[in-house]
Structures are given as C-alpha cells and as structure tokens.
Design a protein around this motif. Sequence first.
Motif, PDB file in Angstrom:
ATOM      1  N   ASN A 198      -6.289   4.290  -0.230  1.00 24.25           N
ATOM      2  CA  ASN A 198      -7.326   5.244  -0.634  1.00 24.25           C
ATOM      3  C   ASN A 198      -7.043   5.843  -2.002  1.00 24.25           C
ATOM      4  OD1 ASN A 198      -8.799   4.817   1.613  1.00 24.25           O
ATOM      5  ND2 ASN A 198      -7.913   6.528   2.768  1.00 24.25           N
ATOM      6  N   LYS A 199      -5.742   5.987  -2.265  1.00 22.87           N
ATOM      7  CA  LYS A 199      -5.353   6.548  -3.557  1.00 22.87           C
ATOM      8  C   LYS A 199      -5.950   5.716  -4.697  1.00 22.87           C
ATOM      9  CE  LYS A 199      -1.003   7.652  -5.808  1.00 22.87           C
ATOM     10  NZ  LYS A 199       0.441   7.482  -5.624  1.00 22.87           N
ATOM     11  N   TYR A 200      -6.069   4.436  -4.465  1.00 25.17           N
ATOM     12  CA  TYR A 200      -6.623   3.564  -5.509  1.00 25.17           C
ATOM     13  C   TYR A 200      -8.057   3.152  -5.193  1.00 25.17           C
ATOM     14  CZ  TYR A 200      -1.840   3.412  -7.080  1.00 25.17           C
ATOM     15  OH  TYR A 200      -0.611   3.781  -7.527  1.00 25.17           O
ATOM     16  N   ASN A 201      -8.732   3.941  -4.407  1.00 20.06           N
ATOM     17  CA  ASN A 201     -10.154   3.722  -4.112  1.00 20.06           C
ATOM     18  C   ASN A 201     -10.435   2.337  -3.539  1.00 20.06           C
ATOM     19  OD1 ASN A 201     -10.855   6.236  -4.990  1.00 20.06           O
ATOM     20  ND2 ASN A 201     -11.081   5.552  -7.115  1.00 20.06           N
ATOM     21  N   CYS A 202      -9.480   1.810  -2.795  1.00 26.94           N
ATOM     22  CA  CYS A 202      -9.722   0.533  -2.119  1.00 26.94           C
ATOM     23  C   CYS A 202     -10.072  -0.572  -3.100  1.00 26.94           C
ATOM     24  CB  CYS A 202     -10.855   0.699  -1.111  1.00 26.94           C
ATOM     25  SG  CYS A 202     -10.535  -0.145   0.427  1.00 26.94           S
ATOM     26  N   LYS A 203      -9.526  -0.473  -4.325  1.00 28.76           N
ATOM     27  CA  LYS A 203      -9.872  -1.457  -5.350  1.00 28.76           C
ATOM     28  C   LYS A 203      -8.987  -2.683  -5.225  1.00 28.76           C
ATOM     29  CE  LYS A 203     -11.125   1.118  -9.325  1.00 28.76           C
ATOM     30  NZ  LYS A 203     -10.316   1.559 -10.438  1.00 28.76           N
ATOM     31  N   GLN A 204      -9.603  -3.860  -5.332  1.00 28.78           N
ATOM     32  CA  GLN A 204      -8.822  -5.094  -5.243  1.00 28.78           C
ATOM     33  C   GLN A 204      -7.831  -5.208  -6.392  1.00 28.78           C
ATOM     34  OE1 GLN A 204     -11.282  -8.534  -4.846  1.00 28.78           O
ATOM     35  NE2 GLN A 204     -11.578  -8.159  -2.660  1.00 28.78           N
ATOM     36  N   SER A 205      -8.261  -4.697  -7.554  1.00 31.94           N
ATOM     37  CA  SER A 205      -7.411  -4.852  -8.736  1.00 31.94           C
ATOM     38  C   SER A 205      -6.151  -4.004  -8.641  1.00 31.94           C
ATOM     39  CB  SER A 205      -8.199  -4.482  -9.981  1.00 31.94           C
ATOM     40  OG  SER A 205      -8.723  -3.183  -9.822  1.00 31.94           O
ATOM     41  N   ALA A 206      -6.107  -3.094  -7.687  1.00 36.29           N
ATOM     42  CA  ALA A 206      -4.937  -2.227  -7.577  1.00 36.29           C
ATOM     43  C   ALA A 206      -3.900  -2.794  -6.618  1.00 36.29           C
ATOM     44  CB  ALA A 206      -5.359  -0.839  -7.129  1.00 36.29           C
ATOM     45  N   LEU A 207      -4.057  -4.063  -6.279  1.00 36.49           N
ATOM     46  CA  LEU A 207      -3.173  -4.655  -5.264  1.00 36.49           C
ATOM     47  C   LEU A 207      -1.699  -4.433  -5.579  1.00 36.49           C
ATOM     48  CD1 LEU A 207      -2.678  -6.442  -2.790  1.00 36.49           C
ATOM     49  CD2 LEU A 207      -2.766  -8.404  -4.291  1.00 36.49           C
ATOM     50  N   ILE A 208      -1.323  -4.718  -6.823  1.00 39.91           N
ATOM     51  CA  ILE A 208       0.094  -4.616  -7.163  1.00 39.91           C
ATOM     52  C   ILE A 208       0.581  -3.178  -7.035  1.00 39.91           C
ATOM     53  CG2 ILE A 208       1.740  -4.837  -9.066  1.00 39.91           C
ATOM     54  CD1 ILE A 208       0.460  -7.426  -9.793  1.00 39.91           C
ATOM     55  N   ALA A 209      -0.251  -2.242  -7.488  1.00 43.35           N
ATOM     56  CA  ALA A 209       0.132  -0.834  -7.379  1.00 43.35           C
ATOM     57  C   ALA A 209       0.328  -0.440  -5.921  1.00 43.35           C
ATOM     58  CB  ALA A 209      -0.939   0.033  -8.035  1.00 43.35           C
ATOM     59  N   ILE A 210      -0.560  -0.900  -5.069  1.00 44.56           N
ATOM     60  CA  ILE A 210      -0.450  -0.573  -3.647  1.00 44.56           C
ATOM     61  C   ILE A 210       0.825  -1.180  -3.061  1.00 44.56           C
ATOM     62  CG2 ILE A 210      -1.507  -0.939  -1.388  1.00 44.56           C
ATOM     63  CD1 ILE A 210      -4.242  -0.859  -2.884  1.00 44.56           C
ATOM     64  N   LEU A 211       1.071  -2.433  -3.428  1.00 38.81           N
ATOM     65  CA  LEU A 211       2.286  -3.075  -2.915  1.00 38.81           C
ATOM     66  C   LEU A 211       3.525  -2.332  -3.399  1.00 38.81           C
ATOM     67  CD1 LEU A 211       1.574  -6.913  -3.225  1.00 38.81           C
ATOM     68  CD2 LEU A 211       1.270  -5.420  -1.262  1.00 38.81           C
ATOM     69  N   GLN A 212       3.470  -1.841  -4.643  1.00 39.75           N
ATOM     70  CA  GLN A 212       4.621  -1.095  -5.165  1.00 39.75           C
ATOM     71  C   GLN A 212       4.870   0.167  -4.346  1.00 39.75           C
ATOM     72  OE1 GLN A 212       3.403  -0.870  -9.248  1.00 39.75           O
ATOM     73  NE2 GLN A 212       5.124  -2.103  -9.932  1.00 39.75           N
ATOM     74  N   GLU A 213       3.789   0.841  -3.980  1.00 42.77           N
ATOM     75  CA  GLU A 213       3.923   2.052  -3.168  1.00 42.77           C
ATOM     76  C   GLU A 213       4.553   1.725  -1.821  1.00 42.77           C
ATOM     77  OE1 GLU A 213       2.683   5.275  -3.734  1.00 42.77           O
ATOM     78  OE2 GLU A 213       1.331   5.066  -5.447  1.00 42.77           O
ATOM     79  N   ILE A 214       4.080   0.648  -1.236  1.00 38.91           N
ATOM     80  CA  ILE A 214       4.617   0.262   0.080  1.00 38.91           C
ATOM     81  C   ILE A 214       6.089  -0.103  -0.054  1.00 38.91           C
ATOM     82  CG2 ILE A 214       4.414  -1.362   1.993  1.00 38.91           C
ATOM     83  CD1 ILE A 214       1.469  -1.684   1.275  1.00 38.91           C
ATOM     84  N   GLN A 215       6.392  -0.853  -1.113  1.00 39.46           N
ATOM     85  CA  GLN A 215       7.775  -1.252  -1.349  1.00 39.46           C
ATOM     86  C   GLN A 215       8.663  -0.008  -1.514  1.00 39.46           C
ATOM     87  OE1 GLN A 215       9.156  -4.560  -1.963  1.00 39.46           O
ATOM     88  NE2 GLN A 215      11.163  -3.602  -2.153  1.00 39.46           N
ATOM     89  N   ALA A 216       8.166   0.994  -2.249  1.00 35.94           N
ATOM     90  CA  ALA A 216       8.953   2.203  -2.478  1.00 35.94           C
ATOM     91  C   ALA A 216       9.139   2.972  -1.175  1.00 35.94           C
ATOM     92  CB  ALA A 216       8.259   3.074  -3.511  1.00 35.94           C
ATOM     93  N   GLU A 217       8.119   2.967  -0.345  1.00 38.96           N
ATOM     94  CA  GLU A 217       8.179   3.731   0.897  1.00 38.96           C
ATOM     95  C   GLU A 217       9.142   3.102   1.908  1.00 38.96           C
ATOM     96  OE1 GLU A 217       6.536   6.525   1.695  1.00 38.96           O
ATOM     97  OE2 GLU A 217       7.258   6.571   3.778  1.00 38.96           O
ATOM     98  N   TYR A 218       9.025   1.799   2.095  1.00 38.61           N
ATOM     99  CA  TYR A 218       9.802   1.159   3.157  1.00 38.61           C
ATOM    100  C   TYR A 218      10.973   0.343   2.646  1.00 38.61           C
ATOM    101  CZ  TYR A 218       5.717   2.280   5.975  1.00 38.61           C
ATOM    102  OH  TYR A 218       4.697   2.932   6.600  1.00 38.61           O
TER     103      TYR A 218
END
Lengths: 238, 162
Positions: free
Chosen positions: B13-33
């Motif tokens: 949601n932070k990236y408005n469900c944008k496909q182009s933000a995939l890498i950013a989302i993955l980075q967040e997940i990587q940082a979290e877990y």
Amino acid sequence: MINLKLNKLDVKAEQGWTILETAKYYGLEIPTLCYNEGLSTYGGCRLCLVEIGEGENTKLVSSCTYPVEEGLVVHTDTKRVLNARKMMIELMLSVAPNSKTIQDLASKFGVTQMRFEARNEECILCGLCVRMCAEQMDGKAIGFQNRGHKRKISTPFDVRSEECRLCGGCMYICPACQLRCHGPDPDSDVCNACLTMDPTCVDVYDELQCWMYDAGRCGTCVREEEPNKKDIQNADKK
Amino acid sequence: MNVQTDKVKSFINKYNCKQSALIAILQEIQAEYNYLPKNALIYVSQQLHIPLIDIIGVATFYSAFSLEPKGEHTVKVCMGTACHVRGGPKILEEFERRLEIESGHTTDDKQFSLDTVACLECCAIGPVVVVDENYHAQTSIRNVDTILKKYRKKEKKNEEHQ
Ligand code: FES
Ligand code: FES
C-alpha cells in the motif's frame, strides 16, 4: 519503404521489419535457432549474425533483432560471419552435445571439431520455452532465474507450478530436448554423421559437396567453354 | 518464520499497489524478514498482478535479495580483480573453513552469511572484507578470526545488556 543493400542487391523493406524478415522475404536463408515466427524475438543464440556497415567500420549484429534502416548495408555470408557462426555452434555444442538440433547444425555448417570441454547440460538458455509458455500458451509457468553462470530456466521454487497445465509446449519447441541419433560414434562430442554420409543428407552446397561432384568445383556449370580450346580441337581434326 | 500478511500489505500500500514498485517492495520485505519468504512473494504476485515467475526472476537476479533466510551478519569478501590478486580467494577459503559453510550460505546458528562480491570500488585498500556495512581493509588470513570474533562478541555484549 526503406531502401537497403542486402548482399550487394538493392532491396526494399517495410518499416519495422528486421534484417532477418527482409532476407526471408527475398529468399535469402539465414540460420536461426532462438527465433520463431510465432514468438517475440530474443536474440540469444547469435546464430543469425550478419555483418552490417561498409569499409572498416563493419560490425556483427543479430539479424533477428536488428530493425532495417535507410541505407543499411548488410552482408549475410562474409568470412567474418561464417567464422562467428561456426564459433557459436561450437560453443553451443560444448554446452549440449546431446542435442540433435545442435548436432545437425554442426554438420550443416561444417563444425567438425570441438575445442571446449563438453558440459553435457540439457539447456542452452535460448528462452524458446519461456516465450512459448507465456506468449502462446498463456501460462507463465517457467522463466529465467539467477544470473551469470548460475542462470537457469525453472518454475518458481523449482516445484510444479500451479500455472502449468502440462500442455507440453515447452518440450515441443525445445531445441535441446530431442536427443541426437545413434550415429557411428554416439560417444563422441561431434557427431557429423550426416556430413560424412555419401551423398550427405544435409543441404550444404559448398564446393566439396556440389551435386555434380567434382564437376562443379572447377566452375564448369557456370563458365563457358574456352574458345581457343575449341579451335585447337578443330585444328587437330583437320 | 510466519509471514504477517498485513505487514506485507502495508508495504504494498505504501507504494500504491504499483507494479513498477516491485523492487522497492521486495527490498522492504527483505529488510523486515532478512529474506524473501515464499508466502510473501506469492502474496505480492497476487496483489500486484505480476506472474510469480517474474517476481522470482527479479528476486534471484539481484544479490540484495535472498530466498534463504540470511544470517545476523553478512560477510562479503571481495573477489574483484585487485583483491583477487592480493589473496581474496585465500581469505574466502579461511572464512569458509572457520564458519564451516560455503560461500552463498548461512551458518546453522543464523549468525553469519558468507558471500562474495566483485569489486567494491576501493581496490587500493584491498583485499577488502565487508561485514554488514563496515569495511575491513587489507585483510589477511590472520585477521579473519579477529573479524569474526568482533561480531560474535557484539552479540554477547548485547545479551549482557539486556
Ligand atoms: S535467431 Fe537471432 S539470435 Fe537467435
Ligand atoms: S577489487 Fe576489491 S575493491 Fe576493487
């Protein structure tokens, strides 16, 4: 319409065509491996290399991905192209010497030796299956993973994908899946059985394999008989 | 590790469900877990409408992402040309021996992950070893133990504090 030179011929191509498509349109054969008419182009096998440019500034490009442009000069059969193509086949052969398609290519283009260590892998990463799955079968079950020497094609997490409907499209199109035939020496890395058969079963027309056998090598089929020879014969008769 | 869907959802949601933000989302997940859990990837694929295989392709392409849980500390040994000729491979070997793992893997106690990198752009101080964000210049086989001890100790100190 775009005007370009293809093997010294002036040809016309339509906007958006690739060199390969233009060559096909004019009946010129360029060998391909990772290209398929029904799929997007990928440019991974480099078998379709052609030389573009004139003079000293020529370069090799993959014709399946290179769009035609005004005034382009293309050569499809220069020494450089032939050598590069042979090298590509040799390299692919070292990756998957058990593939019939690649062994056939080797025979067809006279690759008779392999200077690399055979790796006996099952995949040459041409990406045909990936594109087949995504573009024709609407599957998206397989794809490239990792990079560099670890690059491979697989399903997510290497388990059966839920997207996969077992259509078999990937196997149908794979150039490496069909195993080579049992030639005279099935353990050798380079088969070349088709090449050594007489008459050979590959459609190569170099001077050694002229369908007129030795008659063609001298150029008799294209050259006129020398006039003075006739004169001498006539003179002899007299 | 259990993946909380709402947490992943908040990243998306932070990236408005944008496909182009995939890498950013993955980075967040990587940082979290500290790695990319399977369920999280499947969830992201459903939410962003990106085929799972494409996400896996991205996740395996970049070395910043890992599909295996990473250790507390990541040890990166430089294998660039300059560090290579100055003994990078020997240092890597030493790390592998001490940690009893091969490069690219994580120790059983999840303390250290070992990786190689190709040039960190500070060739003058090679061979370089980077632990977490800290650079260790001109390392040699003899330093390997000290480096590892330093980070192991930190752990212990933290425990004492608590
Ligand atoms: S056919 Fe052009 S690169 Fe493979
Ligand atoms: S080679 Fe190691 S920092 Fe450049």
